[in-house]
Motif scaffolding. Structure first.
Motif, PDB file in Angstrom:
ATOM      1  N   LEU A  19       5.022   8.635  -1.271  1.00  0.00           N
ATOM      2  CA  LEU A  19       6.241   9.418  -1.407  1.00  0.00           C
ATOM      3  C   LEU A  19       7.376   8.798  -0.606  1.00  0.00           C
ATOM      4  CD1 LEU A  19       7.842  11.874  -2.346  1.00  0.00           C
ATOM      5  CD2 LEU A  19       6.843  13.171  -0.455  1.00  0.00           C
ATOM      6  N   ARG A  20       7.095   8.380   0.619  1.00  0.00           N
ATOM      7  CA  ARG A  20       8.127   7.752   1.445  1.00  0.00           C
ATOM      8  C   ARG A  20       8.617   6.462   0.811  1.00  0.00           C
ATOM      9  NH1 ARG A  20       5.810   6.048   5.719  1.00  0.00           N
ATOM     10  NH2 ARG A  20       3.737   6.995   5.614  1.00  0.00           N
ATOM     11  N   SER A  21       7.700   5.715   0.213  1.00  0.00           N
ATOM     12  CA  SER A  21       8.085   4.486  -0.472  1.00  0.00           C
ATOM     13  C   SER A  21       8.994   4.787  -1.661  1.00  0.00           C
ATOM     14  CB  SER A  21       6.829   3.737  -0.933  1.00  0.00           C
ATOM     15  OG  SER A  21       7.170   2.597  -1.693  1.00  0.00           O
ATOM     16  N   GLU A  22       8.679   5.854  -2.407  1.00  0.00           N
ATOM     17  CA  GLU A  22       9.498   6.230  -3.558  1.00  0.00           C
ATOM     18  C   GLU A  22      10.891   6.669  -3.122  1.00  0.00           C
ATOM     19  OE1 GLU A  22      10.664   7.174  -7.479  1.00  0.00           O
ATOM     20  OE2 GLU A  22       9.072   5.909  -6.663  1.00  0.00           O
ATOM     21  N   LEU A  23      10.979   7.472  -2.073  1.00  0.00           N
ATOM     22  CA  LEU A  23      12.277   7.921  -1.587  1.00  0.00           C
ATOM     23  C   LEU A  23      13.111   6.748  -1.076  1.00  0.00           C
ATOM     24  CD1 LEU A  23      11.229  11.175   0.320  1.00  0.00           C
ATOM     25  CD2 LEU A  23      12.304  11.000  -1.929  1.00  0.00           C
ATOM     26  N   ARG A  24      12.443   5.810  -0.415  1.00  0.00           N
ATOM     27  CA  ARG A  24      13.159   4.638   0.077  1.00  0.00           C
ATOM     28  C   ARG A  24      13.661   3.783  -1.090  1.00  0.00           C
ATOM     29  NH1 ARG A  24       9.757   3.445   3.477  1.00  0.00           N
ATOM     30  NH2 ARG A  24       8.446   2.023   2.278  1.00  0.00           N
TER      31      ARG A  24
END
Length: 286
Positions: A19-24
Motif C-alpha cells: 500500500l505504501r508503495s502504491e501511494l508513493r
C-alpha cells in the motif's frame, strides 16, 4: 517425521508495504502532481478574479448554494465556491486520472504480470489499488479547500461565518463544517473511483478508462439538469454531490445527506464487485 511433528505452515503477516508503495507511486507521477496543482490553482484564480471585479452572481458556474455573493465579505467562502466550481469537472478528472491508471496503467507498462507473481493475489491487488484511489478522493477536495481558504483569508479576511440557515458560526466551527464537506465529497468521489477501477480492468489503455470515466461523470451532471428525466435522477452517480450544502445549515439535516451516502455506497459495492469479477477471471498477458 510424523504428521504430528510436521512444521506448521508459516502465517503470512499483514504488511502495509504494498500500500505504501502504491501511494508513493501515485504521489510521484508527474501527471498526478500536475492535476493536483491545477486543483489548487483554481481557487487562487477565482479569488483574484473576485478581488479585481465582482461578477454578477447570476452568472456563476454550476448549481447548488450560491457562495460567490459572500466571498468579498469573508474569504472562507472562496473554499466553498471553488469546491462547487471544481465538482463538475476538475475533481472528477483528477480522480479519473488515478482510477483509470490503476490496473490499465500496470498492464500498459507490462508490470501487471510481475505484480501478480511477487506473489500478490488479485483481490489484494485490487484492494490496494482502490485504497490509493480512495486516498486521492479524500485528498483532492482537501487540496481545493485549503488553497481556497488560504487565498481567501489573505485577500478578503475572515471572521464569523453566516451559514445558509442565516445563523452565525465562529471560524473554528466553520472550519469543522468545511472539513465535513470535504469528507462528504471524498465519499462521493470514492464512488466515482470505484467505477473507474472497474473501467480500468476492461482495457490496457489507461487514457481510455480516464476519458470514459470523465465522460460518464459529465453525462451524469448533464442528465441531472433535464427535468424530463426526473425518474432517472435518483440513480445518477452525481445527483447528490451538491447536497454538501446541508452541512452548512444549523442544524445539519443528516436525513438530507443520507441519500447521497447510500447512493455512493451502492455504487462502490456494485462496481468493486464487478471489478473483482472481471479481474479475477482475466487472462494477464502483460
Amino acid at each position: 517425521m510424523s504428521v504430528a511433528e510436521a512444521p506448521a505452515a508459516p502465517v503470512r503477516r499483514f504488511s502495509s508495504r504494498f500500500l505504501r508503495s502504491e501511494l508513493r507511486l501515485i504521489a510521484v507521477r508527474r501527471r498526478n502532481q500536475a492535476g493536483f496543482a491545477a486543483l489548487a490553482a483554481v481557487p487562487i484564480v477565482l479569488a483574484v478574479a473576485m478581488k479585481v471585479a465582482t461578477p454578477d452572481s447570476s452568472d456563476r458556474p454550476g448549481g447548488g448554494p450560491d457562495f460567490f455573493a459572500q466571498i468579498t465579505g469573508n474569504g472562507f467562502f472562496v473554499a466553498l465556491a471553488a469546491l462547487g466550481v471544481e465538482l463538475t469537472l476538475f475533481l472528477p478528472i483528477a480522480i479519473a486520472m488515478v482510477a483509470g491508471d490503476a490496473v490499465a496503467g500496470e498492464a500498459d507498462q507490462g508490470t501487471l504480470r510481475y505484480l501478480l507473481t511477487v506473489p500478490v493475489g488479485r483481490t489484494r491487488l485490487l484492494a490496494v489499488k482502490y485504497a490509493g484511489i480512495v486516498a486521492c478522493s479524500f485528498l483532492a477536495p482537501l487540496v481545493v479547500a485549503v488553497s481556497g481558504l488560504g487565498i481567501g483569508l489573505i485577500l478578503f479576511g475572515g471572521g464569523d461565518v453566516t451559514l445558509l440557515s442565516g445563523t452565525q458560526a465562529g471560524l473554528g466551527e466553520a472550519l469543522l463544517r468545511l472539513l465535513s464537506v470535504c469528507l462528504f465529497l471524498g465519499v462521493c468521489l470514492s464512488a466515482l473511483g470505484a467505477v473507474g477501477l472497474f473501467l480500468s480492468t476492461l482495457t490496457v489503455q489507461p487514457m481510455a478508462a480516464t476519458i470514459t470515466l470523465t465522460m460518464l461523470s459529465v453525462a451524469s451532471f448533464v442528465l441531472g439538469q433535464i427535468p424530463q428525466l426526473d425518474w432517472l435522477h435518483p440513480y445518477l452517480l452525481t445527483q447528490h454531490w451538491r447536497d454538501f450544502g446541508e452541512l452548512l445549515r444549523d442544524p445539519v439535516s443528516f436525513d438530507a445527506l443520507t441519500p447521497g451516502l447510500l447512493s455512493a455506497g451502492a455504487y462502490i459495492l456494485v462496481f468493486l464487485t464487478a471489478a473483482w469479477a472481471r479481474f479475477a477471471g482475466r487472462d494477464i498477458a502483460s
